[in-house]
Scaffold this motif. Structure first.
Motif, PDB file in Angstrom:
ATOM      1  N   VAL A 132       1.935   5.391  11.410  1.00  0.00           N
ATOM      2  CA  VAL A 132       0.521   5.296  11.067  1.00  0.00           C
ATOM      3  C   VAL A 132       0.217   3.809  11.011  1.00  0.00           C
ATOM      4  N   VAL A 133      -0.696   3.374  11.854  1.00  0.00           N
ATOM      5  CA  VAL A 133      -1.039   1.957  11.938  1.00  0.00           C
ATOM      6  C   VAL A 133      -2.497   1.770  11.551  1.00  0.00           C
ATOM      7  N   ALA A 134      -2.710   1.064  10.439  1.00  0.00           N
ATOM      8  CA  ALA A 134      -4.077   0.736  10.012  1.00  0.00           C
ATOM      9  C   ALA A 134      -4.487  -0.553  10.694  1.00  0.00           C
ATOM     10  N   PRO A 138     -12.144  -0.172  15.696  1.00  0.00           N
ATOM     11  CA  PRO A 138     -12.119   1.278  15.566  1.00  0.00           C
ATOM     12  C   PRO A 138     -10.744   1.864  15.245  1.00  0.00           C
ATOM     13  N   GLY A 139      -9.854   1.064  14.696  1.00  0.00           N
ATOM     14  CA  GLY A 139      -8.534   1.548  14.316  1.00  0.00           C
ATOM     15  C   GLY A 139      -8.582   2.434  13.077  1.00  0.00           C
ATOM     16  N   PHE A 140      -7.426   2.924  12.697  1.00  0.00           N
ATOM     17  CA  PHE A 140      -7.306   3.785  11.515  1.00  0.00           C
ATOM     18  C   PHE A 140      -7.631   2.968  10.267  1.00  0.00           C
ATOM     19  N   PRO A 141      -8.481   3.487   9.360  1.00  0.00           N
ATOM     20  CA  PRO A 141      -8.890   2.702   8.183  1.00  0.00           C
ATOM     21  C   PRO A 141      -7.741   2.489   7.195  1.00  0.00           C
ATOM     22  N   THR A 142      -7.589   1.260   6.754  1.00  0.00           N
ATOM     23  CA  THR A 142      -6.530   0.929   5.806  1.00  0.00           C
ATOM     24  C   THR A 142      -6.660   1.725   4.507  1.00  0.00           C
ATOM     25  N   ASP A 143      -7.885   2.030   4.093  1.00  0.00           N
ATOM     26  CA  ASP A 143      -8.090   2.784   2.853  1.00  0.00           C
ATOM     27  C   ASP A 143      -7.657   4.243   2.963  1.00  0.00           C
ATOM     28  N   ALA A 144      -7.385   4.710   4.167  1.00  0.00           N
ATOM     29  CA  ALA A 144      -6.957   6.097   4.344  1.00  0.00           C
ATOM     30  C   ALA A 144      -5.431   6.248   4.362  1.00  0.00           C
ATOM     31  N   ILE A 145      -4.705   5.142   4.359  1.00  0.00           N
ATOM     32  CA  ILE A 145      -3.239   5.244   4.369  1.00  0.00           C
ATOM     33  C   ILE A 145      -2.713   6.047   3.176  1.00  0.00           C
ATOM     34  N   PRO A 146      -3.164   5.789   1.937  1.00  0.00           N
ATOM     35  CA  PRO A 146      -2.643   6.593   0.821  1.00  0.00           C
ATOM     36  C   PRO A 146      -2.893   8.093   0.988  1.00  0.00           C
ATOM     37  N   LYS A 164      -2.188  -3.553   9.503  1.00  0.00           N
ATOM     38  CA  LYS A 164      -2.499  -4.817  10.161  1.00  0.00           C
ATOM     39  C   LYS A 164      -3.664  -5.544   9.492  1.00  0.00           C
ATOM     40  N   VAL A 165      -4.350  -4.868   8.586  1.00  0.00           N
ATOM     41  CA  VAL A 165      -5.509  -5.470   7.927  1.00  0.00           C
ATOM     42  C   VAL A 165      -5.069  -6.235   6.680  1.00  0.00           C
ATOM     43  N   PHE A 166      -4.315  -5.561   5.806  1.00  0.00           N
ATOM     44  CA  PHE A 166      -3.827  -6.163   4.568  1.00  0.00           C
ATOM     45  C   PHE A 166      -2.316  -5.986   4.510  1.00  0.00           C
ATOM     46  N   ARG A 167      -1.593  -6.912   5.076  1.00  0.00           N
ATOM     47  CA  ARG A 167      -0.133  -6.811   5.118  1.00  0.00           C
ATOM     48  C   ARG A 167       0.427  -6.699   3.700  1.00  0.00           C
ATOM     49  N   GLY A 168       1.286  -5.722   3.498  1.00  0.00           N
ATOM     50  CA  GLY A 168       1.927  -5.526   2.206  1.00  0.00           C
ATOM     51  C   GLY A 168       1.083  -4.799   1.177  1.00  0.00           C
ATOM     52  N   ARG A 169      -0.100  -4.375   1.560  1.00  0.00           N
ATOM     53  CA  ARG A 169      -0.990  -3.703   0.607  1.00  0.00           C
ATOM     54  C   ARG A 169      -0.455  -2.338   0.197  1.00  0.00           C
ATOM     55  N   ASN A 170       0.048  -1.593   1.151  1.00  0.00           N
ATOM     56  CA  ASN A 170       0.544  -0.247   0.884  1.00  0.00           C
ATOM     57  C   ASN A 170       2.056  -0.237   1.072  1.00  0.00           C
ATOM     58  N   ILE A 171       2.784  -0.419  -0.006  1.00  0.00           N
ATOM     59  CA  ILE A 171       4.241  -0.387   0.058  1.00  0.00           C
ATOM     60  C   ILE A 171       4.708   0.762  -0.819  1.00  0.00           C
ATOM     61  N   TYR A 172       5.560   1.603  -0.264  1.00  0.00           N
ATOM     62  CA  TYR A 172       6.057   2.768  -0.970  1.00  0.00           C
ATOM     63  C   TYR A 172       7.563   2.774  -0.896  1.00  0.00           C
ATOM     64  N   LYS A 173       8.192   3.293  -1.923  1.00  0.00           N
ATOM     65  CA  LYS A 173       9.647   3.419  -1.926  1.00  0.00           C
ATOM     66  C   LYS A 173       9.980   4.900  -1.915  1.00  0.00           C
ATOM     67  N   SER A 174      10.904   5.268  -1.035  1.00  0.00           N
ATOM     68  CA  SER A 174      11.353   6.654  -1.003  1.00  0.00           C
ATOM     69  C   SER A 174      12.439   6.833  -2.056  1.00  0.00           C
ATOM     70  N   SER A 175      12.909   8.055  -2.212  1.00  0.00           N
ATOM     71  CA  SER A 175      13.942   8.331  -3.207  1.00  0.00           C
ATOM     72  C   SER A 175      15.232   7.585  -2.896  1.00  0.00           C
ATOM     73  N   SER A 176      15.427   7.184  -1.638  1.00  0.00           N
ATOM     74  CA  SER A 176      16.635   6.440  -1.297  1.00  0.00           C
ATOM     75  C   SER A 176      16.414   4.932  -1.427  1.00  0.00           C
ATOM     76  N   ASN A 177      15.261   4.539  -2.035  1.00  0.00           N
ATOM     77  CA  ASN A 177      14.914   3.144  -2.301  1.00  0.00           C
ATOM     78  C   ASN A 177      14.727   2.303  -1.059  1.00  0.00           C
ATOM     79  N   SER A 178      14.516   2.900   0.104  1.00  0.00           N
ATOM     80  CA  SER A 178      14.186   2.093   1.280  1.00  0.00           C
ATOM     81  C   SER A 178      12.681   1.879   1.287  1.00  0.00           C
ATOM     82  N   VAL A 179      12.265   0.726   1.717  1.00  0.00           N
ATOM     83  CA  VAL A 179      10.859   0.382   1.696  1.00  0.00           C
ATOM     84  C   VAL A 179      10.163   0.901   2.951  1.00  0.00           C
TER      85      VAL A 179
END
Length: 181
Positions: A132-134, A138-146, A164-179
């Motif tokens: 998923v690339v924000a 006309p790209g995918f909206p960054t606010d829709a990533i969550p 690509k709009v706000f680098r590092g804005r949406n960072i999630y960690k999975s249960s295996s702690n990979s980013v």
């Protein structure tokens, strides 16, 4: 978007002329421009994401505000999460292709008409791996990533998120702690 709106509001409310370069041109911005032009301003998209701003809003107008793309993305995500179909209707035209392309990889099928979109879920059509690339409109909206994150969280699929709009804005960690971004 916020900076573009603030600059437009400042210039028009103070009856000043100006050029905004690298302006946001999302449908919501273009709708504000349409409203202001109806009310007496002269705002022109010059191309290359530049806006020429002039005039003062002085006339009374009737204006229908279109449905927001994030609102539509919320309903699409809910359809995936709840495995239900939805029909989204609006009174003003809006381009939803930036949403339908990404959500189709999640198993959403859409049928668009001028004033509505029908959303149905087809679990068999879901991709196992995708990105998923924000990006700027006309790209995918960054606010829709969550919303996509919420729709994929229990899927077991591998989804990578890039903003690509706000680098590092949406960072999630999975249960295996990979980013994941």
């Amino acid at each position: 978007m916020g900076a573009t709106l603030q600059a437009i509001i400042f210039l028009t409310s103070s009856n000043r002329n100006g050029i905004i370069n690298n302006a946001a041109i999302e449908p919501e911005i273009m709708d504000v421009i349409d409203f202001l032009n109806k009310s007496g301003c002269e705002i022109i998209l010059l191309g290359d994401r530049s806006l020429s701003i002039g005039g003062y809003p002085g006339e009374s107008v009737a204006h229908v505000v279109p449905t927001d793309r994030i609102h539509i993305a919320t309903i699409m995500a809910y359809s995936i999460i709840s495995n239900t179909s939805s029909v989204i209707e609006w009174k003003s035209p809006i381009d939803v292709s930036c949403l339908t392309n990404t959500f189709s990889e999640l198993g959403i099928s859409t049928t668009s008409e001028a004033d509505k979109i029908s959303v149905s879920v087809d679990s068999a059509s879901r991709e196992n791996k995708f990105d998923v690339v924000a990006d700027v409109y006309p790209g995918f909206p960054t606010d829709a990533i969550p919303l996509v994150v919420a729709a994929t969280i229990k899927s077991g699929r591998q989804v990578r998120f890039y903003d690509k709009v706000f680098r590092g804005r949406n960072i999630y960690k999975s249960s295996s702690n990979s980013v994941r971004k």
